[in-house]
Structures are given as C-alpha cells and as structure tokens.
Scaffold this active site. Structure first.
Site, PDB file in Angstrom:
ATOM      1  N   GLY A  12      22.532  42.144  -0.366  1.00 54.36           N
ATOM      2  CA  GLY A  12      23.198  43.231   0.339  1.00 54.36           C
ATOM      3  C   GLY A  12      23.125  43.071   1.840  1.00 54.36           C
ATOM      4  O   GLY A  12      24.126  43.240   2.550  1.00 54.36           O
ATOM      5  N   LYS A 181      27.797  29.582 -13.309  1.00 61.15           N
ATOM      6  CA  LYS A 181      26.584  30.039 -12.619  1.00 61.15           C
ATOM      7  C   LYS A 181      25.469  30.316 -13.620  1.00 61.15           C
ATOM      8  O   LYS A 181      24.301  30.024 -13.356  1.00 61.15           O
ATOM      9  CB  LYS A 181      26.897  31.293 -11.807  1.00 61.15           C
ATOM     10  CG  LYS A 181      25.707  31.838 -11.016  1.00 61.15           C
ATOM     11  CD  LYS A 181      25.315  30.910  -9.882  1.00 61.15           C
ATOM     12  CE  LYS A 181      24.121  31.425  -9.096  1.00 61.15           C
ATOM     13  NZ  LYS A 181      24.366  32.717  -8.433  1.00 61.15           N
ATOM     14  N   ASN A 185      21.608  28.955 -13.561  1.00 65.07           N
ATOM     15  CA  ASN A 185      20.497  29.904 -13.517  1.00 65.07           C
ATOM     16  C   ASN A 185      19.583  29.770 -14.727  1.00 65.07           C
ATOM     17  O   ASN A 185      18.356  29.862 -14.606  1.00 65.07           O
ATOM     18  CB  ASN A 185      21.028  31.345 -13.448  1.00 65.07           C
ATOM     19  CG  ASN A 185      21.524  31.722 -12.070  1.00 65.07           C
ATOM     20  OD1 ASN A 185      21.188  31.081 -11.083  1.00 65.07           O
ATOM     21  ND2 ASN A 185      22.324  32.761 -11.985  1.00 65.07           N
TER      22      ASN A 185
END
Length: 300
Positions: A12, A181, A185
């Site tokens: 963020g 992704k 991961n």
C-alpha cells in the site's frame, strides 16, 4: 482521478508513493496513529541510497466510503473478508476495485461482492515497511493487472501514466496471470519460510535446490503444466535476481504475523483434492508453516 488505497502495509505504501505522482491519492490505514504519521510527514520511499517523500492524504479504514474512481485493496488475503463485507454494506455499488493479493484463494471471494468492475493484480516488486510511513523498495519489477469482471477502460487509464520506473501492464487473461505468480510463490515462499533463508539460497545450496525441484514437480502435477522447463527456469531466475531478498512469507513468520499459506498452498491442495491427486511435499510444507503460525500463537 481519485484513487483510494486500502491497506498501508509495504505494498500500500509503495503504490501510494508512486501513483501519487499522477493521481490524487487517499490511503486508508488500520490505525489512526499511522494515518497521522503519513499526514504529518508523507510517505518515505527508500530505494537504494535514494529517498523520496510523497505527500498523500491518509485516513483510518473506518472512514472509507468507496467514493474514489478506483479503490486498490492492498491488504493480505487473510484480512480480505472484513474489507469485502464493508464493500457489500456500502450504500451504493463501487465503480472500480483492484485487488492485489498473493495466491488465488481470494478469487472465489470476489465473485460474491458488488462492484461494476473488478480487477486483480500481481506484483513483482520487493518491498518492506520499515515504519508507519516508510517503505523500502528492495526489488524492482512490474505490476500485472487484468479484468476479473467488467471492462478494462478505467484500468487502461490508470496504467497509462506510468513509465519504466513503475510499470503497470494490462494483461488479457487474469487466470493465467495469477497462475504464473502462484507457481513462483508456491515454490519459493514456503521453503524460505521454513528454512529461514534468502531466495538465492534455494538455488545456491544444491540440497535446498533438490527440494525446490521436487516441490515444483508436485505443483506441475496439480496444475497440469505445459512448458515445465520454462516455468522452472522462471523460478530459478527469480531466485537469482532476488538472491538477497527474504520472501514475504518468511518476513511474516519473522514478524509474528499470519502468512498467506492458505491462499497459496491451501489453494493448490484443494485443487489436488478436487482432482484426486496426492501432493505429500506440498501438504508437509503447508502444515509446517501452519505449525509456525501456531507456535507464535497466531492460529489455534
């Protein structure tokens, strides 16, 4: 364009720092104290030896009304449920929502919310939050985004202003984008979290690399991957290119936080169960990470 960012963790803060150069940004924090720090001092972005300050507005998440042209949801997957409940209780249907969670466990949750356009994203940057208003970018990459529901008009407008420094690329297929992704991961994060090693150790230590390849074989088996050599090469390249980085899951374990293991390995194990397949190594790593969470009192 007004952009709201829900969540003031590393991602963020990173997004707020960069996109505030092109848009009016309001970042929503978990606490009033963090919002106050950001309002007083701005967001400090540390990138190597360079530090920049971005002045943005901040409010506690309780103040979010969903009125921005685009809301970027940058909380962890396990924090998502309360945000989705808030979205569904807004007095109107939000226009555009972009979700930036790891894994794919959140996709089923997104089908149950009200919004005109729903987008999902996959982030390649490395970042960690040093303080309430400071984020360190320790790995450069790009952000891939795609339409989950609706149309891509606003997504194209949002991504247009950004250059090579913080590229945002609109992809055609959200599932393929997130799957790529997820593979990375699932191979890297649980191993680094349990072994307490940096990404590069998974390829530099031949014993660890043996385990990495075995884990990848199970991922490939569950997902029925084609071009397995290409996917494995991508994992190896990422380990090398981010050799000194600690994965987000390792950092969560070190900081005594919940991890996103359910969104990553939990998703794969559910898929294996659906197909009647066994994945003993992925299952072992799943329970080892859950055990680490319990050890720290994060789960019961």
């Amino acid at each position: 364009m007004k952009v709201g960012i829900i969540g003031a963790g590393s991602i963020g803060l990173l997004f707020a720092s960069y996109i505030s150069s092109a848009f009016e940004v309001m970042i929503y924090t978990r606490t009033k104290e963090q919002a106050s720090e950001i309002n007083k001092y701005g967001i400090l972005l540390q990138k190597g030896s360079e530090q920049t300050v971005s002045l943005v507005n901040a409010l506690p998440i309780t103040e979010w009304k969903g009125t921005e042209a685009l809301a970027i949801v940058a909380v962890k997957q396990y924090q998502l449920q309360s945000i989705l409940e808030k979205i569904n209780h807004l007095p109107f249907i939000p226009e555009n929502l972009l979700f930036l969670q790891n894994g794919m466990g959140h996709l089923a949750m997104l089908e149950k919310i009200r919004a005109k356009n729903i987008f999902v994203g996959s982030i390649e940057h490395g970042a960690y939050k040093e303080s309430a208003n400071k984020v360190n970018q320790n790995g450069e990459g790009k952000t891939n985004v795609a339409v989950f529901q609706g149309d891509a008009d606003l997504l194209q407008q949002f991504s247009a202003p950004f250059s090579k420094e913080f590229p945002i690329l609109v992809q055609a297929d959200y599932y393929e984008m997130l799957l790529n992704k997820l593979i990375v991961n699932a191979a890297i994060n649980p191993l680094t979290a349990i072994l307490h090693v940096q990404n590069g150790d998974l390829v530099n230590n031949h014993y660890f690399f043996h385990v990495l390849t075995k884990v990848f074989e199970e991922i490939s088996f569950i997902l029925n991957l084609e071009n397995q050599e290409e996917h494995l090469k991508q994992i190896i390249d990422i380990c090398k290119n981010t050799a000194e980085n600690r994965s987000s899951m390792l950092k969560d374990i070190e900081a005594n936080r919940l991890t996103e293991i359910d969104a990553i390995l939990g998703f794969l194990l559910a898929e294996a169960d659906r197909q009647g397949k066994k994945a003993p190594q992925l299952e072992s790593f799943y329970y080892l990470v859950k055990g680490k969470e319990m050890e720290r009192g994060r789960v019961s």
